[in-house]
Design a protein around this motif. Structure first.
Motif, mmCIF file in Angstrom:
data_model
loop_
_atom_site.group_PDB
_atom_site.id
_atom_site.type_symbol
_atom_site.label_atom_id
_atom_site.label_comp_id
_atom_site.label_asym_id
_atom_site.label_seq_id
_atom_site.Cartn_x
_atom_site.Cartn_y
_atom_site.Cartn_z
ATOM 1 N N UNK A 129 0.961 -1.188 -0.086
ATOM 2 C CA UNK A 129 -0.025 0.068 0.056
ATOM 3 C C UNK A 129 0.900 1.251 -0.114
ATOM 4 N N UNK A 130 1.715 1.351 0.790
ATOM 5 C CA UNK A 130 2.708 2.307 0.857
ATOM 6 C C UNK A 130 3.246 2.649 -0.485
ATOM 7 N N UNK A 131 3.931 1.470 -1.002
ATOM 8 C CA UNK A 131 4.751 1.750 -2.576
ATOM 9 C C UNK A 131 3.782 2.280 -3.470
ATOM 10 N N UNK A 134 3.261 5.901 -2.496
ATOM 11 C CA UNK A 134 4.463 6.758 -2.639
ATOM 12 C C UNK A 134 4.538 7.012 -4.482
ATOM 13 N N UNK A 135 4.290 6.072 -5.236
ATOM 14 C CA UNK A 135 4.306 6.405 -6.800
ATOM 15 C C UNK A 135 3.609 7.374 -6.991
ATOM 16 N N UNK A 136 2.506 7.796 -6.318
ATOM 17 C CA UNK A 136 1.411 8.781 -6.856
ATOM 18 C C UNK A 136 1.858 10.018 -6.151
ATOM 19 N N UNK A 137 2.698 10.271 -5.229
ATOM 20 C CA UNK A 137 3.151 11.536 -4.586
ATOM 21 C C UNK A 137 4.612 11.794 -4.711
ATOM 22 N N UNK A 138 5.091 13.107 -5.123
ATOM 23 C CA UNK A 138 6.175 13.480 -5.360
ATOM 24 C C UNK A 138 7.176 13.610 -3.931
ATOM 25 N N UNK A 139 8.204 12.949 -3.969
ATOM 26 C CA UNK A 139 9.101 13.301 -2.790
ATOM 27 C C UNK A 139 8.983 12.024 -2.135
ATOM 28 N N UNK A 140 8.240 11.081 -2.092
ATOM 29 C CA UNK A 140 8.130 10.121 -1.080
ATOM 30 C C UNK A 140 9.381 9.219 -1.167
ATOM 31 N N UNK A 168 -11.684 -7.907 -0.458
ATOM 32 C CA UNK A 168 -10.485 -8.502 0.450
ATOM 33 C C UNK A 168 -9.090 -7.894 0.062
ATOM 34 N N UNK A 169 -9.127 -6.940 -0.892
ATOM 35 C CA UNK A 169 -7.825 -6.166 -1.351
ATOM 36 C C UNK A 169 -7.749 -5.156 -0.285
ATOM 37 N N UNK A 170 -6.243 -5.209 0.275
ATOM 38 C CA UNK A 170 -5.693 -3.956 0.942
ATOM 39 C C UNK A 170 -5.656 -2.788 0.300
ATOM 40 N N UNK A 171 -6.560 -1.697 0.956
ATOM 41 C CA UNK A 171 -6.599 -0.443 0.452
ATOM 42 C C UNK A 171 -6.059 0.914 1.105
ATOM 43 N N UNK A 172 -5.426 0.287 2.479
ATOM 44 C CA UNK A 172 -5.004 1.499 3.241
ATOM 45 C C UNK A 172 -4.682 0.869 4.838
ATOM 46 N N UNK A 173 -3.813 1.696 5.442
ATOM 47 C CA UNK A 173 -3.466 1.291 6.806
ATOM 48 C C UNK A 173 -3.225 2.598 7.721
ATOM 49 N N UNK A 185 -1.259 8.668 15.933
ATOM 50 C CA UNK A 185 -1.044 7.830 14.667
ATOM 51 C C UNK A 185 0.140 8.424 13.774
ATOM 52 N N UNK A 186 0.987 7.380 13.615
ATOM 53 C CA UNK A 186 2.420 7.632 12.929
ATOM 54 C C UNK A 186 2.087 8.081 11.461
ATOM 55 N N UNK A 187 1.183 7.133 11.027
ATOM 56 C CA UNK A 187 1.064 7.387 9.353
ATOM 57 C C UNK A 187 -0.317 6.794 9.157
ATOM 58 N N UNK A 188 -0.964 7.685 8.068
ATOM 59 C CA UNK A 188 -2.534 7.133 7.693
ATOM 60 C C UNK A 188 -2.194 7.279 6.173
ATOM 61 N N UNK A 189 -2.349 6.053 5.562
ATOM 62 C CA UNK A 189 -2.155 6.072 4.268
ATOM 63 C C UNK A 189 -3.514 5.277 3.425
ATOM 64 N N UNK A 190 -4.082 5.956 2.682
ATOM 65 C CA UNK A 190 -5.425 5.324 1.901
ATOM 66 C C UNK A 190 -5.332 5.646 0.510
ATOM 67 N N UNK A 191 -5.351 4.440 -0.197
ATOM 68 C CA UNK A 191 -5.355 4.574 -1.638
ATOM 69 C C UNK A 191 -6.721 4.915 -2.236
ATOM 70 N N UNK A 192 -7.832 4.823 -1.381
ATOM 71 C CA UNK A 192 -9.234 5.264 -2.075
ATOM 72 C C UNK A 192 -9.878 6.051 -0.762
#
Length: 350
Positions: A129-131, A134-140, A168-173, A185-192
């Motif tokens: 999910x992080x990978x 990161x592809x979608x956002x500059x600088x990561x 059942x697809x992982x879309x965020x954490x 919360x250290x990090x919140x990452x959602x793809x949708x």
């Protein structure tokens, strides 16, 4: 440190100063860029003001270029000090605080949350999910297994809420911890958007246990405010953090996502620490170094402002107004249309 390159300055065979470069990589414009992360810059007090750090920084930047690292990041102890070596601010850290009683996000009922840790097999899903994020956002940072292990050692991924959609697809954490009467919360990452909503609902579900939640690395505040039920309950603090510099101007320009240009662009770069970058670059169908440029078309900038601008942290018109770059209004308008408008993000530290 096992993979880093360290240069030292010695006097009578004793170490007087050092600079270390981590071999890292970041995501820029949807592509992988090798990055040199500067760290452990230190001089013994009795050897300060002798020019040792300047020599070591100059050597480190030259070595990065030879090693294919065409961009460099660092976290400054003093911004003015590192500006002397061509670095300029390009990232900010946003911290947010919410009183849970004021903020409640309801679940959509779609998908489910699964609690895991870095020792769980499903931790690989969080990495994926992080990978993608990161592809979608500059600088990561592009995190490898060694970097994830570093985060685990530092306690950042001990507790994770993983969101799985209806298929059942992982879309965020989100990675989190508890301290006293607050949730961190250290990090919140959602793809949708649904993934983000469900992760916020997970946070809200702790309202009977904790009074407030402190959050960082959750995207831009403006985006966040649009998704919150009660954004007026949000307290925000921001801090300028990492600095950046382009290590190899020609190679960076060759990879930059310029659109097809009707008329050439000319960049005249000043870089005292890396003289190999100095000169005039013509951007047309390709990139070439030229002896001179039409005066009305040239963009004159030092390497720091140039790096800030091309990464999208500081806009051309603002830099022109502040006297950081010399540019005509017409050329500034052209660059405004070309340079991506997304502010770069960086969720890591070193």
């Amino acid at each position: 440190m096992e993979h880093g390159r360290r240069f030292g300055a010695f006097e009578d065979e004793e170490l007087a100063a050092q600079v270390m470069t981590y071999p890292l990589a970041v995501s820029l414009f949807g592509e992988r860029y090798e990055m040199g992360g500067i760290a452990y810059v230190a001089t013994y007090p009795e050897h300060r003001r002798g020019g040792l750090i300047r020599q070591l920084m100059t050597k480190s930047i030259s070595a990065m270029r030879e090693n294919g690292q065409i961009i460099s990041y660092l976290h400054p102890f003093d911004v003015t000090f590192y500006r002397k070596f061509g670095y300029e601010l390009a990232f900010k850290e946003t911290r947010m605080e919410l009183r849970l009683k004021q903020f409640m996000q309801k679940s959509t009922g779609v998908g489910k949350i699964k609690r895991i840790s870095h020792s769980n097999a499903d931790f690989e899903l969080a990495k994926q999910i992080y990978a993608s994020y990161a592809e979608r956002h500059n600088g990561m940072l592009i995190r490898d297994d060694a970097w994830w292990a570093r985060l685990a050692r530092r306690g950042y991924v001990n507790e994770i809420a993983l969101y799985l959609d209806e298929n059942g697809e992982a879309q965020g954490y989100l990675s989190f911890a508890f301290k006293g009467v607050q949730m961190i919360v250290h990090e919140l990452v959602g793809l949708t958007s649904v993934a983000e909503t469900e992760l916020w609902a997970f946070i809200s579900s702790h309202d009977s246990m904790f009074e407030k939640v402190t959050i960082k690395n959750a995207g831009e505040v403006d985006e966040l405010a649009l998704s919150l039920a009660n954004p007026t309950a949000l307290r925000v603090t921001q801090e300028l953090t990492f600095m950046v510099r382009i290590v190899d101007v020609k190679r960076f320009l060759e990879r930059y996502p310029f659109p097809e240009l009707e008329e050439p662009l000319y960049f005249k770069i000043k870089d005292e620490t890396a003289p190999f970058n100095e000169g005039v670059y013509k951007v047309a169908k390709g990139i070439e170094k030229v002896s001179e440029a039409p005066r009305q078309e040239v963009v004159e900038a030092n390497i720091g402002a140039f790096s800030q601008m091309l990464l999208g942290f500081a806009r051309p018109e603002l830099l022109r107004a502040q006297g950081k770059i010399k540019i005509s209004k017409e050329t500034a308008a052209r660059l405004e249309a070309i340079i991506p408008h997304e502010i770069p993000r960086f969720y890591d530290n070193f």
